[in-house]
Write a protein that holds these residues in place. Structure first.
Motif, PDB file in Angstrom:
ATOM      1  N   ALA A 184       1.201  -1.533   0.092  1.00 34.84           N
ATOM      2  CA  ALA A 184      -0.176  -0.178  -0.347  1.00 34.84           C
ATOM      3  C   ALA A 184       1.519   1.363   0.102  1.00 34.84           C
ATOM      4  O   ALA A 184       1.983   1.542   0.873  1.00 34.84           O
ATOM      5  N   PHE A 186       1.429   5.772   0.030  1.00 28.16           N
ATOM      6  CA  PHE A 186       0.802   6.401   1.068  1.00 28.16           C
ATOM      7  C   PHE A 186       1.240   7.505   0.561  1.00 28.16           C
ATOM      8  O   PHE A 186       2.413   8.259   0.842  1.00 28.16           O
ATOM      9  N   ARG A 193      -4.294   6.488   1.346  1.00 28.46           N
ATOM     10  CA  ARG A 193      -3.656   6.230   0.905  1.00 28.46           C
ATOM     11  C   ARG A 193      -3.900   6.188  -0.010  1.00 28.46           C
ATOM     12  O   ARG A 193      -4.761   6.835  -0.863  1.00 28.46           O
ATOM     13  N   THR A 196      -2.971   0.477  -3.719  1.00 26.18           N
ATOM     14  CA  THR A 196      -2.686  -0.918  -3.030  1.00 26.18           C
ATOM     15  C   THR A 196      -2.946  -1.900  -3.886  1.00 26.18           C
ATOM     16  O   THR A 196      -3.586  -1.734  -5.299  1.00 26.18           O
TER      17      THR A 196
END
Length: 196
Positions: A184, A186, A193, A196
């Motif tokens: 993921a 960020f 976020r 993913t």
């Protein structure tokens, strides 16, 4: 000493010294300094070349104090620009050291964060007294940011179970191994976020 559970390469910015630091499940933190021994010639006719040979000399190996949740060292990070080492243990502990010119550890600060079981550690922005330490909790997915004095200055919720983490401060990027969904990405400054 136990099984190796975390490892990092050390390169001193003010010196030609380099080595590796590793931690174990029994709480030992060790530094091996790389000793450059020179070059040797290969004896096989197919490869008549010089091969660089080096060996590692153990400089220090000490057991860090644990807590009720054990001794395991779960993460290590090294900051080349400051010569600082961050170490986290499953015992709710976060340690900051300076690696001196002889590759020995000088304790700066050790703190315990209640109900925080670190899985990974990184260095963040550099302040007056040194870089921030980001400690990543495994099960709760909470990131605690500590200043140079060891005080938690902010906590951020990720909503993930963290397996590992890496940061690029210049690119404002935080990468977390979300054990349920994979990698993921960020935004570091907001922990939003991105992917993913």
């Amino acid at each position: 000493r136990g099984i190796t559970t975390a490892i990092a390469w050390i390169i001193r910015s003010d010196d030609a010294e380099e080595g590796l630091v590793f931690g174990t499940n029994d709480g030992f933190l060790c530094i091996w300094k790389r000793e450059k021994a020179g070059y040797v010639s290969s004896n096989t006719p197919e490869s008549q070349q010089l091969t660089h040979i080096s060996q590692f000399i153990e400089v220090t190996c000490e057991r860090l104090e644990g807590g009720p949740d054990g001794l395991e060292i779960s993460g290590i990070a090294y900051d080349t620009s400051t010569g600082q080492l961050a170490v986290v243990q499953r015992s709710q502990s976060v340690h900051r050291f300076i690696v001196d010119v002889s590759m020995r550890l000088v304790v700066v600060k050790s703190v315990q964060i209640p109900q925080h079981w670190p899985q990974a550690v990184c260095f963040g922005q550099t302040g007056f007294g040194g870089p921030e330490i980001w400690s990543f909790g495994r099960e709760d997915g909470i990131i605690h940011v500590l200043n140079d004095a060891g005080k938690v200055v902010k906590s951020k919720m990720t909503g993930t179970v963290i397996g590992h983490a890496a940061m690029n401060v210049k690119e404002d990027t935080l990468i977390i191994d979300d054990v349920s969904q994979g990698v993921a990405v960020f935004k570091l400054s907001t922990t939003d976020r991105l992917r993913t």
